[in-house]
Design a protein around this motif. Structure first.
Motif, PDB file in Angstrom:
ATOM      1  N   ILE A 237      70.969   2.237   1.307  1.00 36.52           N
ATOM      2  CA  ILE A 237      70.093   3.075   0.589  1.00 36.52           C
ATOM      3  C   ILE A 237      68.983   3.935   1.211  1.00 36.52           C
ATOM      4  O   ILE A 237      68.279   3.463   2.437  1.00 36.52           O
ATOM      5  CB  ILE A 237      69.083   2.298  -0.399  1.00 36.52           C
ATOM      6  CG1 ILE A 237      69.767   1.445  -1.094  1.00 36.52           C
ATOM      7  CG2 ILE A 237      68.126   2.958  -1.366  1.00 36.52           C
ATOM      8  CD1 ILE A 237      69.162   0.206  -2.013  1.00 36.52           C
TER       9      ILE A 237
ATOM     10  N   PHE B 174      70.464  -3.246   2.643  1.00 37.26           N
ATOM     11  CA  PHE B 174      70.266  -2.256   1.755  1.00 37.26           C
ATOM     12  C   PHE B 174      69.371  -1.020   2.854  1.00 37.26           C
ATOM     13  O   PHE B 174      69.570   0.069   2.313  1.00 37.26           O
ATOM     14  CB  PHE B 174      68.815  -2.716   0.923  1.00 37.26           C
ATOM     15  CG  PHE B 174      69.383  -3.471  -0.349  1.00 37.26           C
ATOM     16  CD1 PHE B 174      70.681  -3.860  -0.332  1.00 37.26           C
ATOM     17  CD2 PHE B 174      68.609  -3.988  -1.238  1.00 37.26           C
ATOM     18  CE1 PHE B 174      71.303  -4.623  -1.481  1.00 37.26           C
ATOM     19  CE2 PHE B 174      69.016  -4.698  -2.218  1.00 37.26           C
ATOM     20  CZ  PHE B 174      70.238  -4.926  -2.631  1.00 37.26           C
TER      21      PHE B 174
ATOM     22  N   GLY C 246      64.768  -1.852  -3.568  1.00 35.97           N
ATOM     23  CA  GLY C 246      66.242  -2.500  -4.046  1.00 35.97           C
ATOM     24  C   GLY C 246      66.033  -3.993  -3.551  1.00 35.97           C
ATOM     25  O   GLY C 246      66.311  -4.891  -4.454  1.00 35.97           O
TER      26      GLY C 246
ATOM     27  N   TYR D 166      63.174   3.402   0.056  1.00 37.71           N
ATOM     28  CA  TYR D 166      63.818   2.875  -1.335  1.00 37.71           C
ATOM     29  C   TYR D 166      64.401   1.633  -1.065  1.00 37.71           C
ATOM     30  O   TYR D 166      64.564   0.851  -2.181  1.00 37.71           O
ATOM     31  CB  TYR D 166      64.565   4.051  -2.010  1.00 37.71           C
ATOM     32  CG  TYR D 166      63.922   5.310  -2.689  1.00 37.71           C
ATOM     33  CD1 TYR D 166      62.766   5.165  -3.156  1.00 37.71           C
ATOM     34  CD2 TYR D 166      64.370   6.605  -2.137  1.00 37.71           C
ATOM     35  CE1 TYR D 166      62.011   6.006  -3.704  1.00 37.71           C
ATOM     36  CE2 TYR D 166      63.741   7.533  -2.661  1.00 37.71           C
ATOM     37  CZ  TYR D 166      62.639   7.534  -3.364  1.00 37.71           C
ATOM     38  OH  TYR D 166      61.891   8.433  -3.940  1.00 37.71           O
ATOM     39  N   TRP D 167      64.970   1.247  -0.057  1.00 34.68           N
ATOM     40  CA  TRP D 167      65.597  -0.046   0.222  1.00 34.68           C
ATOM     41  C   TRP D 167      64.738  -1.373  -0.151  1.00 34.68           C
ATOM     42  O   TRP D 167      65.054  -2.208  -0.407  1.00 34.68           O
ATOM     43  CB  TRP D 167      66.247  -0.262   1.411  1.00 34.68           C
ATOM     44  CG  TRP D 167      65.365  -0.060   2.790  1.00 34.68           C
ATOM     45  CD1 TRP D 167      65.308   1.186   3.454  1.00 34.68           C
ATOM     46  CD2 TRP D 167      64.729  -1.069   3.454  1.00 34.68           C
ATOM     47  NE1 TRP D 167      64.444   0.778   4.453  1.00 34.68           N
ATOM     48  CE2 TRP D 167      63.874  -0.521   4.638  1.00 34.68           C
ATOM     49  CE3 TRP D 167      64.577  -2.351   3.210  1.00 34.68           C
ATOM     50  CZ2 TRP D 167      63.469  -1.159   5.500  1.00 34.68           C
ATOM     51  CZ3 TRP D 167      63.847  -3.241   4.325  1.00 34.68           C
ATOM     52  CH2 TRP D 167      63.524  -2.473   5.261  1.00 34.68           C
TER      53      TRP D 167
END
Length: 349
Positions: A66, A62, A80, A76-77
């Motif tokens: 991301i 991720f 996720g 933001y990862w």
């Protein structure tokens, strides 16, 4: 001592998963038929390792897929990874609840349950039962509690400081806002994913070893492997070499998730599996709570705020746990509990 909120995200996900796993141990012990207890607890190691492998690898993947982050600096990862973990956790619990049949109580057990309800004061009696079980706890289970104190205190130290240790020893940074530290966090996901691959690869092999050599000796040996690995780990400066010593940690994690329970189910009466499995879960949570409350002083006062020293400290505590394990007098093998001759070995996985 304050760690970066996002750099500890993997540890938060792992703690949530451990709580979910712990809640099911009493049910597994009670639902397993004769001859399945040992296999069941080691199967737990297999699936735990496999699941955590996917979770840790997701941190690395991720991070590559991301981009961006919040104004507070949380990538933001991370969101996720948490969302994926939430879906997998809730989904696996629902599958277990909906598809696992519950063994119905016998008429005698059902009558006893109804009699207790009729007496009232259920919550107070529950607390009394827990206290009574603690007071009457078998001596060897008390010794196992001491093993758990050092074992889980050390594990908490590793999970809390492994990313910072890799950042310092390999990327040469302690700045949690730097790109190098973020790369170290992603690499930590691969390292932890690797040791969990080891975990689910050796889990079933430990069944055979525990049967032939005894659960006590197997668990002590596994803890020693982890201790040696963590003592070496922070001295490596090549990011690929760190996968070698962490193999010992992966073997120990497979043992931690299964082998002590093989001994525990022989120490306690089958009619009290539920309450004692709950107490064993307390033996996991309390050392980590103690670590949360005390290690800040140890880290600053004795370890010089150095994450590499924290990893070595974890190794020392796992080594002490291995020594204390030898103090336990292992209960005799019970045929209907320990007969797992038909179980597969790790080579098939």
């Amino acid at each position: 001592m304050v760690r970066g909120s996002w750099s500890g995200s993997g540890d938060g996900v792992r703690r949530a998963r451990r709580r979910l796993r712990s809640s099911g141990r009493g049910a597994r012990a009670g639902a397993a038929r004769a001859g399945q207890s040992r296999a069941g607890f080691l199967a737990q190691s297999f699936f735990t390792g496999f699941g955590i492998t996917l979770a840790n690898i997701s941190l690395f993947v991720f991070q590559k897929l991301i981009s961006g982050g919040t104004e507070a600096g949380i990538p933001y990862w991370v969101f996720g990874s948490f969302m994926l973990g939430a879906v997998c956790s809730i989904g696996s619990v629902l599958v277990s609840v909906l598809r696992t049949p519950e063994i119905p109580p016998t008429p005698e057990e059902l009558a006893a349950i109804r009699a207790k309800k009729a007496e009232g004061g259920t919550f107070r009696k529950m607390l009394g039962e827990i206290w009574e079980a603690i007071v009457e706890m078998p001596t060897e289970l008390r010794k196992l509690a001491l093993v758990y104190l050092f074992q889980w205190y050390g594990l908490a130290c590793y999970w809390q400081f492994v990313a910072a240790s890799l950042a310092k020893s390999i990327w040469g940074t302690s700045d949690e806002t730097s790109d190098a530290f973020k790369e170290a966090v992603g690499w930590t996901g691969l390292v932890n994913g690797w040791y969990n691959i080891v975990t689910f690869s050796v889990a079933f092999a430990l069944v055979a070893f525990a049967r032939r050599r005894g659960a006590k000796m197997v668990h002590s040996a596994c803890l020693v492997l982890a201790a040696v690995g963590l003592l070496v780990f922070p001295h490596l400066t090549n990011k690929w070499l760190v996968f070698i010593p962490i193999i010992g940690f992966g073997i120990a994690w497979a043992s931690i998730m299964g082998v002590p329970y093989i001994m525990a189910v022989r120490m306690i009466p089958s009619t009290r599996y539920g309450v004692y499995m709950g107490i064993i879960n307390m033996m996991i949570v309390i050392p980590m709570l103690i670590q949360s409350l005390t290690f800040g002083f140890v880290y600053s006062g004795l370890l010089g705020d150095n994450p590499n020293n924290a990893i070595m400290f974890a190794g020392v505590f796992l080594g002490i746990a291995a020594l204390v394990m030898q103090w336990i007098k292992e209960p005799p093998i019970v045929r209907d509990v320990d007969d797992v001759g038909a179980m597969p070995v790790a080579g098939g996985h």
